[in-house]
Structure formats: C-alpha cells, structure tokens
Design a protein around this motif. Structure first.
Motif, short mmCIF file in Angstrom:
data_model
loop_
_atom_site.label_atom_id
_atom_site.label_comp_id
_atom_site.label_asym_id
_atom_site.label_seq_id
_atom_site.Cartn_x
_atom_site.Cartn_y
_atom_site.Cartn_z
N GLN A 48 -3.63 -26.39 11.24
CA GLN A 48 -3.27 -26.46 12.66
C GLN A 48 -2.69 -25.14 13.14
O GLN A 48 -2.99 -24.68 14.26
N ARG A 51 -5.44 -22.77 13.68
CA ARG A 51 -6.19 -23.10 14.88
C ARG A 51 -5.43 -22.65 16.14
O ARG A 51 -6.03 -22.18 17.11
N SER A 55 -6.92 -20.23 18.93
CA SER A 55 -6.96 -20.61 20.34
C SER A 55 -6.44 -19.48 21.23
O SER A 55 -6.98 -19.24 22.33
N SER A 76 -13.43 -25.60 16.26
CA SER A 76 -14.03 -26.93 16.10
C SER A 76 -14.02 -27.36 14.64
O SER A 76 -13.69 -28.52 14.32
N SER A 78 -11.97 -26.28 12.41
CA SER A 78 -10.57 -26.48 12.04
C SER A 78 -10.10 -27.88 12.43
O SER A 78 -9.38 -28.54 11.67
N LYS A 79 -10.50 -28.36 13.62
CA LYS A 79 -10.12 -29.71 14.04
C LYS A 79 -10.66 -30.77 13.08
O LYS A 79 -9.95 -31.71 12.71
N SER A 80 -11.91 -30.59 12.67
CA SER A 80 -12.54 -31.55 11.76
C SER A 80 -11.82 -31.54 10.40
O SER A 80 -11.56 -32.60 9.82
N GLN A 82 -8.70 -30.62 9.78
CA GLN A 82 -7.37 -31.21 9.91
C GLN A 82 -7.45 -32.74 9.94
O GLN A 82 -6.63 -33.42 9.30
N ALA A 83 -8.42 -33.28 10.65
CA ALA A 83 -8.59 -34.73 10.71
C ALA A 83 -8.88 -35.30 9.32
O ALA A 83 -8.35 -36.35 8.94
#
Length: 425
Positions: A48, A51, A55, A76, A78-80, A82-83
């Motif tokens: 995070q 990311r 950003s 994008s 990075s979001k996946s 982290q999830a």
C-alpha cells in the motif's frame, strides 16, 4: 480464548498453564501462526505504501504531460496484490483463532493439580446420611414400583436415555424447579429469564462448547443448536456489549430443558435418570467485575447448597483438580449429593468461574466509571440444581420400606399439600 500478545510475551507461563491441563507446549505453534499472519499484513502495508508513492507519481506525470499508463498499470497490480495478501492474512487469522479457541482455560494458581476425579479435594460436607433400616433401593426401582417412572414407554417413543414421568413424580419435578427458581429469585437476587433453547453458532463459541465439543451437541437441519445448558443463552445476553459499571453484577437464572448426546458416556449410568439425552436444569449465571469473581463463585456455590439444605439432602463440596475441570473453567466447585441406593456421592451441581475466558470469546466488556477504555467482564455459571438428579436424590433419601416416598416439607406447598407419594393402584 487467549490474548495472543500475552502469549508472545509470556510463552513459558502459557505452556506451564497448558501442562497443568495435560497438554503439550502450545506457545511456539501459536506464535509461529501469529508471526505468519503479521508478516503477511506487514507485506500488505508495504504494498500500500508503494502504491501511495506511485499514485503521487501519476499526478506528477500528468502535470508534466508525460504518459502515466505504465505507472497506472503498476498501481492496478498493486491493488490486486494487496487484496490477495489481506485475504491470505484473514485466512491465517482464522487458523490462529480456531487454534486459540480449541485450548482450555488457564487454571487458577491454587487449583489442585491432578489427572482425574481421584485427585479432587473435598472442601466440606453437610447433613447426616439417612439410616433407613432396610436395604436402600436405587431411584429407578423406586420410581417403577410407584408406577410413575417409565423407561420402556420413553424408549418406545424416543429411544434409550429418556424417561416418562407421570402423576406425583411429574409434579415433583415441576415442584423442584419452582422451589429452586423461587429461592434464587426471592432470596438470592437472581433475575429469572426464559431464554431460547435453540441458539446460533456464535453463542456456543462464546461459552466454549464449540469448536471442541461438537459431538456432544444436537443440531437442527436449519443450523440451530439445542442448548446443552442454559449457561449458553444466559451468558450470551451480554455478548458484544459494553456494560456500564453501575449495572454490575448481573445475575440470571432459568429453568430449561437441556440436550446432550452423551457421546463419551457409552456404558455409564445406562439405567435410570442420571445420564439422559434430555433433562431439566435450573442454571445460575453471573456477570461481574474482575475483582469480584472469586467472591461471586463462593456466593454462587452457597446458593446451590441452600437448595439442598432446604430439601435436607446430605452433600459434599469438592474442588476439582486441573484434570477434571471443564474446558472454560478457571476454578470449579462441584456439589455431590448422597444417594443411598448407590451408596455414594454423585454430582448435582458444578459452579465455575471462567475469568475473562468467555468474555474474550463473546467480546463482553464493561467501562469502569471515569475510564474511557473498556475492560473484559468475568463470567460465572453454576447448576442450581440439576432437577432430574435432585428428584433422584429425593427418591433415594426419602424412600420408605413399603415403597412409598415422603415428600420433603419445602416441596409440599408446590404439591398441593401432598406428604407421601404412594404406589399407584
């Protein structure tokens, strides 16, 4: 349930407590599980942070008129990631929580060590064992001769470990329940409750029956559980709550049917009413501040004893050793009533303090006056008493040579003045 932070900081003390319960060392395994969970969460936080940095770069690139598509793709991804990491951490947390929930409570320091009931310690006795002047019969022989205790018909209807009471014995069971409830509510300060007999998973996790004792419970097709004792719904009255200090202590009592599969009792007490799948019991539950729980246990035990003293039934109180205590208990006093037909004492009440063990599982807390941070309450439970076993004790202690049974004086107002139960014509 336990605070994993405390286990991390006191692994030797935790393993010593589990050893008193007859278990192998547990701390290393739990700390390793927690370490894996924390490492994954740490990695997710790093992702995070990366990311957030990317950003900012996107905004800078757009202001400078540069192509930001590659950076946006990294965001994008990075979001996946982290999830995925957070989901993995959640799975690890579930494994850790299940492991913690499967471990018994830590015994109080002065609870006697021991392997089983042979190592329990007698605290006191009360009453004189009756001198009957004839060979004592067991309760099932007395009840069947009275024509009011029928195991054969109950087996036809429901199978083994059930009984059908009728006439004066059915009324006596009801009288015993009413006598106990009146005593606890009018003299001992308990609030009578009529709780549900079907509960959800969370209620049984809260009091400690799940996940360890699944095989001892009955479950409906709709996913409800039939209560093994009113301890479950009564204690869960405060689950998830933050109570005001001024509302404590809280004391509840209830008479309910209780349901147990008796999965581990094959061959034990196969005749009679001692060990049944369905039985009635008057339960007591207390919710108190931590510094009041030891005194509350003595008080609760005294309330249970008062029932037997009113009935003039001899009994003894014993302290359970570490190997004989229940899963959730920190300290337990058992009350055993004298049964002339069996020529031995048998358990009729078990009174326990769980400390904050159940409260942590239920997230039941209170806020001390003037404090902002809430603390966990302490919970206690005790039989006040097992009604069927009390009926057994009355039959055996008050039996007469001609097969009749004298009705204890305190029960006569509940039985329309009946003084003696005679065999049916």
């Amino acid at each position: 349930m336990f605070d994993i932070k405390w286990i991390r900081e006191n692994p030797a003390d935790f393993d010593a407590a589990m050893a008193r319960r007859g278990l192998e060392p547990q701390a290393d395994r739990l700390i390793a599980l927690d370490g894996e969970r924390r490492d994954i969460l740490s990695r997710a936080q790093e992702v995070q942070a990366e990311r957030n940095k990317l950003s900012k770069e996107i905004g800078l690139a757009k202001r400078e008129g540069r192509d930001a598509s590659e950076i946006m793709e990294k965001v994008s991804q990075s979001k996946s990631l982290q999830a995925e990491l957070e989901e993995e951490a959640k799975t690890k947390e579930g494994v850790l929580e299940n492991a913690l929930m499967s471990l018994p409570n830590v015994p109080a320091s002065d609870v006697p060590d021991g392997a089983d009931e042979d190592d329990n310690v007698e605290v006191r006795t009360w009453g004189e064992k009756p001198s009957l002047g004839f060979e004592a019969k067991e309760h099932f022989d007395i009840g069947e001769k009275l024509g009011q205790m029928d195991f054969e018909t109950a087996a036809k209807i429901s199978g083994s470990r059930f009984v059908l009471l009728s006439g004066a014995l059915a009324r006596m069971e009801r009288a015993l329940s009413s006598y106990m409830l009146d005593l606890h509510t009018m003299k001992h300060g308990y609030t009578e409750v009529n709780p549900p007999a079907l509960v959800k998973d969370a209620a049984l996790y809260g009091t400690g029956q799940l996940p360890k004792f699944t095989e001892d419970l009955y479950r409906t097709e709709e996913g409800f559980w039939m209560i093994p004792t009113a301890e479950v719904p009564l204690t869960n009255i405060v689950s998830g709550d933050i109570l005001e200090e001024s509302s404590l202590p809280r004391r509840y009592t209830a008479m309910t049917w209780c349901f147990r599969s008796e999965a581990g009792s094959a061959g034990k007490d196969t005749r009679g009413m001692i060990r049944q799948h369905q039985f009635s019991k008057v339960e007591m539950v207390s919710v108190v501040k931590p510094d009041e729980s030891d005194a509350e246990l003595e008080r609760m035990t005294g309330c249970a004893e008062a029932v037997l003293q009113g009935l003039k039934l001899p009994y003894r109180v014993i302290t359970l050793c570490t190997g004989d205590m229940g899963f959730s208990a920190r300290r337990t006093f058992d009350i055993e009533v004298w049964l002339p037909g069996q020529d031995q004492y048998r358990e009729i009440s078990s009174c326990s303090t769980t400390g904050d063990f159940q409260a942590r599982r239920m997230k039941a807390r209170y806020r001390a006056e003037g404090e902002k941070k809430p603390q966990f309450v302490h919970t206690l439970n005790g039989s006040g008493l097992a009604v069927g076993r009390c009926l057994v004790a009355v039959l055996e202690n008050y039996q007469q040579a001609d097969g009749s049974v004298i009705v204890p004086e305190v029960l006569r107002p509940y039985m329309g003045g009946l003084e003696v139960i005679e065999p049916n014509a």
